[in-house]
Scaffold this motif. Sequence first.
Motif, PDB file in Angstrom:
ATOM      1  N   PRO A 210       0.665  -1.149   0.261  1.00  0.00           N
ATOM      2  CA  PRO A 210       0.117  -0.103  -0.037  1.00  0.00           C
ATOM      3  C   PRO A 210       0.958   1.245   0.177  1.00  0.00           C
ATOM      4  O   PRO A 210       0.682   2.191  -0.583  1.00  0.00           O
ATOM      5  CB  PRO A 210      -0.939   0.045   1.373  1.00  0.00           C
ATOM      6  CG  PRO A 210      -0.816  -1.683   1.554  1.00  0.00           C
ATOM      7  CD  PRO A 210       0.506  -2.142   1.137  1.00  0.00           C
ATOM      8  N   SER A 245      -3.452   4.679  -1.020  1.00  0.00           N
ATOM      9  CA  SER A 245      -2.901   3.639  -0.256  1.00  0.00           C
ATOM     10  C   SER A 245      -3.873   3.077   1.012  1.00  0.00           C
ATOM     11  O   SER A 245      -3.751   1.965   1.271  1.00  0.00           O
ATOM     12  CB  SER A 245      -1.705   4.521   0.615  1.00  0.00           C
ATOM     13  OG  SER A 245      -0.933   3.671   1.383  1.00  0.00           O
ATOM     14  N   MET A 246      -4.730   4.031   1.606  1.00  0.00           N
ATOM     15  CA  MET A 246      -5.654   3.539   2.624  1.00  0.00           C
ATOM     16  C   MET A 246      -6.657   2.321   2.008  1.00  0.00           C
ATOM     17  O   MET A 246      -6.909   1.459   2.352  1.00  0.00           O
ATOM     18  CB  MET A 246      -6.176   4.771   2.918  1.00  0.00           C
ATOM     19  CG  MET A 246      -5.446   5.410   4.040  1.00  0.00           C
ATOM     20  SD  MET A 246      -6.356   7.281   4.215  1.00  0.00           S
ATOM     21  CE  MET A 246      -7.773   6.480   5.298  1.00  0.00           C
ATOM     22  N   TRP A 247      -6.922   2.851   0.579  1.00  0.00           N
ATOM     23  CA  TRP A 247      -7.857   2.089  -0.190  1.00  0.00           C
ATOM     24  C   TRP A 247      -7.394   0.519  -0.194  1.00  0.00           C
ATOM     25  O   TRP A 247      -7.936  -0.433  -0.098  1.00  0.00           O
ATOM     26  CB  TRP A 247      -8.367   2.420  -1.402  1.00  0.00           C
ATOM     27  CG  TRP A 247      -9.346   1.778  -2.394  1.00  0.00           C
ATOM     28  CD1 TRP A 247     -10.685   1.668  -1.977  1.00  0.00           C
ATOM     29  CD2 TRP A 247      -9.217   0.913  -3.209  1.00  0.00           C
ATOM     30  NE1 TRP A 247     -11.376   0.842  -2.955  1.00  0.00           N
ATOM     31  CE2 TRP A 247     -10.535   0.253  -3.636  1.00  0.00           C
ATOM     32  CE3 TRP A 247      -7.851   0.449  -3.791  1.00  0.00           C
ATOM     33  CZ2 TRP A 247     -10.518  -0.849  -4.831  1.00  0.00           C
ATOM     34  CZ3 TRP A 247      -8.201  -0.587  -4.681  1.00  0.00           C
ATOM     35  CH2 TRP A 247      -9.319  -1.118  -5.148  1.00  0.00           C
ATOM     36  N   GLU A 249      -4.840  -0.835   1.292  1.00  0.00           N
ATOM     37  CA  GLU A 249      -4.406  -1.456   2.727  1.00  0.00           C
ATOM     38  C   GLU A 249      -5.934  -2.154   3.240  1.00  0.00           C
ATOM     39  O   GLU A 249      -5.890  -3.260   3.589  1.00  0.00           O
ATOM     40  CB  GLU A 249      -4.090  -0.503   3.613  1.00  0.00           C
ATOM     41  CG  GLU A 249      -3.726  -1.380   5.017  1.00  0.00           C
ATOM     42  CD  GLU A 249      -3.006   0.102   5.873  1.00  0.00           C
ATOM     43  OE1 GLU A 249      -2.469  -0.526   6.787  1.00  0.00           O
ATOM     44  OE2 GLU A 249      -2.997   1.164   5.573  1.00  0.00           O
ATOM     45  N   GLU A 250      -7.066  -1.407   3.030  1.00  0.00           N
ATOM     46  CA  GLU A 250      -8.418  -1.718   3.564  1.00  0.00           C
ATOM     47  C   GLU A 250      -8.833  -2.960   2.925  1.00  0.00           C
ATOM     48  O   GLU A 250      -9.244  -4.022   3.340  1.00  0.00           O
ATOM     49  CB  GLU A 250      -9.599  -0.703   3.387  1.00  0.00           C
ATOM     50  CG  GLU A 250     -10.967  -1.137   3.811  1.00  0.00           C
ATOM     51  CD  GLU A 250     -11.467  -0.006   3.795  1.00  0.00           C
ATOM     52  OE1 GLU A 250     -13.109  -0.494   3.880  1.00  0.00           O
ATOM     53  OE2 GLU A 250     -11.439   1.368   3.215  1.00  0.00           O
ATOM     54  N   HIS A 251      -8.475  -3.069   1.470  1.00  0.00           N
ATOM     55  CA  HIS A 251      -9.222  -4.321   0.609  1.00  0.00           C
ATOM     56  C   HIS A 251      -7.966  -5.455   1.050  1.00  0.00           C
ATOM     57  O   HIS A 251      -8.588  -6.630   1.029  1.00  0.00           O
ATOM     58  CB  HIS A 251      -9.072  -3.985  -0.997  1.00  0.00           C
ATOM     59  CG  HIS A 251     -10.281  -3.176  -1.295  1.00  0.00           C
ATOM     60  ND1 HIS A 251     -10.376  -1.925  -0.801  1.00  0.00           N
ATOM     61  CD2 HIS A 251     -11.262  -3.616  -2.074  1.00  0.00           C
ATOM     62  CE1 HIS A 251     -11.642  -1.516  -1.412  1.00  0.00           C
ATOM     63  NE2 HIS A 251     -12.292  -2.432  -2.106  1.00  0.00           N
ATOM     64  N   GLU A 253      -6.797  -6.051   3.936  1.00  0.00           N
ATOM     65  CA  GLU A 253      -7.062  -6.582   5.192  1.00  0.00           C
ATOM     66  C   GLU A 253      -8.519  -7.400   4.967  1.00  0.00           C
ATOM     67  O   GLU A 253      -8.714  -8.427   5.588  1.00  0.00           O
ATOM     68  CB  GLU A 253      -7.312  -5.516   6.067  1.00  0.00           C
ATOM     69  CG  GLU A 253      -6.198  -4.499   6.445  1.00  0.00           C
ATOM     70  CD  GLU A 253      -6.422  -3.607   7.392  1.00  0.00           C
ATOM     71  OE1 GLU A 253      -7.685  -3.082   7.615  1.00  0.00           O
ATOM     72  OE2 GLU A 253      -5.418  -3.042   8.012  1.00  0.00           O
ATOM     73  N   LEU A 254      -9.472  -6.876   4.157  1.00  0.00           N
ATOM     74  CA  LEU A 254     -10.527  -7.677   3.859  1.00  0.00           C
ATOM     75  C   LEU A 254     -10.357  -9.265   3.042  1.00  0.00           C
ATOM     76  O   LEU A 254     -11.011 -10.117   3.375  1.00  0.00           O
ATOM     77  CB  LEU A 254     -11.598  -6.718   3.048  1.00  0.00           C
ATOM     78  CG  LEU A 254     -12.062  -5.731   3.575  1.00  0.00           C
ATOM     79  CD1 LEU A 254     -13.142  -4.993   2.736  1.00  0.00           C
ATOM     80  CD2 LEU A 254     -13.181  -5.913   4.862  1.00  0.00           C
TER      81      LEU A 254
END
Length: 273
Positions: A210, A245-247, A249-251, A253-254
Amino acid sequence: MPATIRHHRFSSAAFAFLIMLKDWNSPIYREGFRACAPSLFGMGAWGMVVGVAMIKAGLSLPQALGMTLLVFAGSAQLAALPLIVANAPIWVIFATALIVNLRFLIMSALIAPRFAHLPWLRRTLLGFLTGDLTVALFMQRFPTMWQTPAEERDQVFYLHGLVVPNWIVWQIGSILGILAGSQVPTHWGLGFAGTLAILCILLPLMRNRPGFIGVVVAGAVAVAAHDLPYKLGLLLAVLIGMAVSMWIEEHMELAAAPEASASVTSEQEKRDE
């Protein structure tokens, strides 16, 4: 102040620093060193940035060496350098550095009670050497006040293991930057040091996917939006890079959550069998 008194105080401070160095064979000292080791590369790089900046600001070699050895505060040094270049009044320079360093009052309040029993010269030296990261690492390892002489000794040795390597690496990086700064074309000025500072911030962020993709996207946006007024392209690049980067990282984790859940379920089934 008489020269003999100044020499005595300098010798005492040097002796106190040598005392910190001799503790290196203590296990708790080495533990402190291992805790700060991952940050030493960044500390050296940041010191090099400040060293180059001092030379590009017009300081002579002795002035730059004196500043890095006596001040040891990268943020305050960088804040003061443009004021030095602009021939600002000395009180403005000192006030600026003071305001930048006010955060150390909070840090001092956190750890000062642990070392109030030490001689004043040693406390002064510890305060001079202690920085942002060393306080955070120390509080993480020792969140509470020591209760026994053994715990007190461990906390002192651990802080030595944090601050001494940190200071040495900073000085090496800063002196290398000072020496290298004289080889950089004069017309590059402080902008070159600013570029190095940004690189020091970016490189650690690129250790994972990310962060790497976010930095690449931000760089591309900055180049594409270079012509926007008031340097708004830089702000836009930062915002888009952070969002990407946040998008990601979130995906990530999902995507990792079902795999972790399946692994736990599989282990539970094996235990049930």
